[in-house]
Design an enzyme around this catalytic site. Structure first.
Site, short mmCIF file in Angstrom:
data_model
loop_
_atom_site.label_atom_id
_atom_site.label_comp_id
_atom_site.label_asym_id
_atom_site.label_seq_id
_atom_site.Cartn_x
_atom_site.Cartn_y
_atom_site.Cartn_z
N ASN A 116 0.83 -1.20 0.00
CA ASN A 116 0.00 0.00 0.00
C ASN A 116 0.87 1.25 0.00
O ASN A 116 1.95 1.27 0.58
CB ASN A 116 -0.96 -0.01 1.20
N PHE A 120 -1.80 8.15 4.26
CA PHE A 120 -2.61 8.75 5.34
C PHE A 120 -3.86 9.42 4.78
O PHE A 120 -4.20 10.55 5.15
CB PHE A 120 -1.80 9.76 6.14
N SER A 181 5.63 5.25 8.79
CA SER A 181 5.03 4.93 7.49
C SER A 181 5.99 5.31 6.37
O SER A 181 6.58 6.40 6.39
CB SER A 181 3.72 5.70 7.31
N ASN A 183 5.05 5.97 3.41
CA ASN A 183 4.25 6.60 2.36
C ASN A 183 4.03 8.10 2.52
O ASN A 183 3.34 8.71 1.73
CB ASN A 183 2.89 5.89 2.26
N THR A 184 4.61 8.68 3.57
CA THR A 184 4.64 10.13 3.72
C THR A 184 6.09 10.56 3.62
O THR A 184 6.91 10.15 4.46
CB THR A 184 4.05 10.56 5.08
N LYS A 219 5.00 3.58 17.04
CA LYS A 219 5.04 2.53 16.03
C LYS A 219 6.30 2.70 15.19
O LYS A 219 6.55 3.78 14.65
CB LYS A 219 3.81 2.57 15.13
N ASN A 248 5.69 -1.54 11.50
CA ASN A 248 4.93 -1.03 10.37
C ASN A 248 5.26 -1.87 9.13
O ASN A 248 5.87 -2.93 9.23
CB ASN A 248 5.29 0.44 10.15
#
Length: 376
Positions: A116, A120, A181, A183-184, A219, A248
């Site tokens: 993925n 967010f 994460s 993805n940021t 996390k 994560n």
């Protein structure tokens, strides 16, 4: 029945199937009597002492739901009806944001995995807070996982996390800082000791103001070096955190597959051992003093048991739930009891960190990763 439903759902694009599933769970959550009945039926599978405690959180058993599934806190009651010992919502940001362009969620059934790069996507902390505020059924803890908006500079990231604490902490049972994460852009730089210390101290201070006594977790990524895990553990303890969530998604690609070329975080079975390695390292570094919530590659009771022995007090599921379906919690609980008894444990609590105490584990006839049913 879920195998048939999954086969149909997997005909849809992954994100559309996810949206459909969340809608059904949200509707089901309004049927309070059925929710309570189904939860009681699932928990009846626990015929042994499965209760655990993490910080001030009392859980009926060690199987919880990870953040990422219910980003908006819209289906909490429906998810709790399935028997989870806790549900974590988010990741939530102060302001709404659409996330990354679609497609951004990909299945890899051959490897029981997902990729993925959602970014967010959520309607903002205030929107989720409204969902949490109207809930009247509270059978288990609900955590809120918080992050920063994509367009917020790293040097101002603390402001976003603190804003989320103001909005969400009074409504959740615990708070999770997501600084891992992939993805940021740049977010994982917040795991570096100096930046992490500043972030956690600020969040902890505000949490004590708006929701005194609420546990704060961090996390972390599975891609940290062992030395970096040590640094994170030391910072977490110095800042008075309640524990870590490990881990994560990973940016690693341990297998070749056309979909593996997609950018984003990989979750599911391939993350099981990297996550376990971080759990073992973090538990050892803290001497078992810093509670750990383990997540990554959980599909079977053996996977749960492995994480408990590695040092996790609670185990979260996400990708495994997508593949295994609503009956997953009951199956895990039914399978965990015999594993505990086999190795002489009278409770789940006795198994936590057993590998570090040299407690022998009876070898399985078939490796745990080979006992999972083939996926459609």
């Amino acid at each position: 029945m879920y195998r048939l439903a999954r086969a149909l759902l997997f005909l849809l694009p992954a994100e559309r199937a996810h949206r459909l599933g969340m809608t059904l769970l949200r509707w089901f959550g309004h049927l309070s009597g059925l929710c309570q009945s189904l939860r009681a039926r699932t928990l009846s599978a626990v015929t042994y002492d499965a209760s655990v405690k993490v910080a001030s959180l009392e859980l009926a058993h060690p199987v919880a739901l990870a953040a990422g599934l219910d980003k908006e806190a819209e289906a909490v009651d429906g998810l709790l009806a399935l028997g989870f010992a806790a549900v974590e919502v988010g990741t939530l940001t102060p302001r709404p944001q659409p996330g990354n362009p679609t497609p951004r969620l990909f299945r890899i059934p051959e490897h029981r995995a997902l990729i993925n790069r959602m970014g967010f996507n959520n309607h903002g902390a205030t929107h989720a807070a409204e969902h949490l505020r109207v809930r009247t059924w509270h059978p288990a803890p609900v955590g809120v996982n918080i992050g920063k908006n994509k367009d917020t500079p790293l040097e101002k990231a603390v402001d976003d996390y603190v804003a989320c604490v103001d909005t969400l902490a009074p409504l959740g049972d615990y708070v999770v800082v997501n600084a891992s994460s992939p993805n940021t852009p740049g977010l994982r730089k917040l795991q570096e000791p100096e930046a992490l210390t500043a972030l956690l101290r600020a969040v902890k201070a505000r949490l004590e103001q708006v929701a005194p006594g609420k546990p704060l977790f961090l996390k972390i990524a599975p891609d940290l070096t062992p030395e970096a895990v040590d640094e994170v553990v030391d910072v977490a303890r110095a800042c008075g955190l309640a524990g870590l969530i490990a881990t994560n998604t990973t940016i690693a690609r341990p297998f070749e597959h056309p979909v593996a070329k997609e950018a984003g975080g990989l979750s599911g079975a391939p993350v099981r051992e990297p996550a376990n390695a971080v759990i073992r390292r973090a538990y050892a570094r803290s001497g078992g003093e810093l509670p750990i919530i383990g997540v990554g590659g959980v599909f079977t009771a053996e996977d749960v048991y492995e994480k408990l022995r590695a040092g996790a007090s609670v185990v979260q599921v996400y990708t495994g739930f997508i593949y295994e379906g609503p009956g997953m919690v009951r199956r895990l609980l039914e399978g965990l009891g015999p594993l505990l008894a086999r190795d002489g444990f009278r409770s789940v609590r006795e198994a936590i960190g057993a590998d570090h105490r040299g407690v022998p584990m009876t070898p399985l006839a078939v490796p745990a990763h080979e006992t999972v049913r083939p996926q459609a």
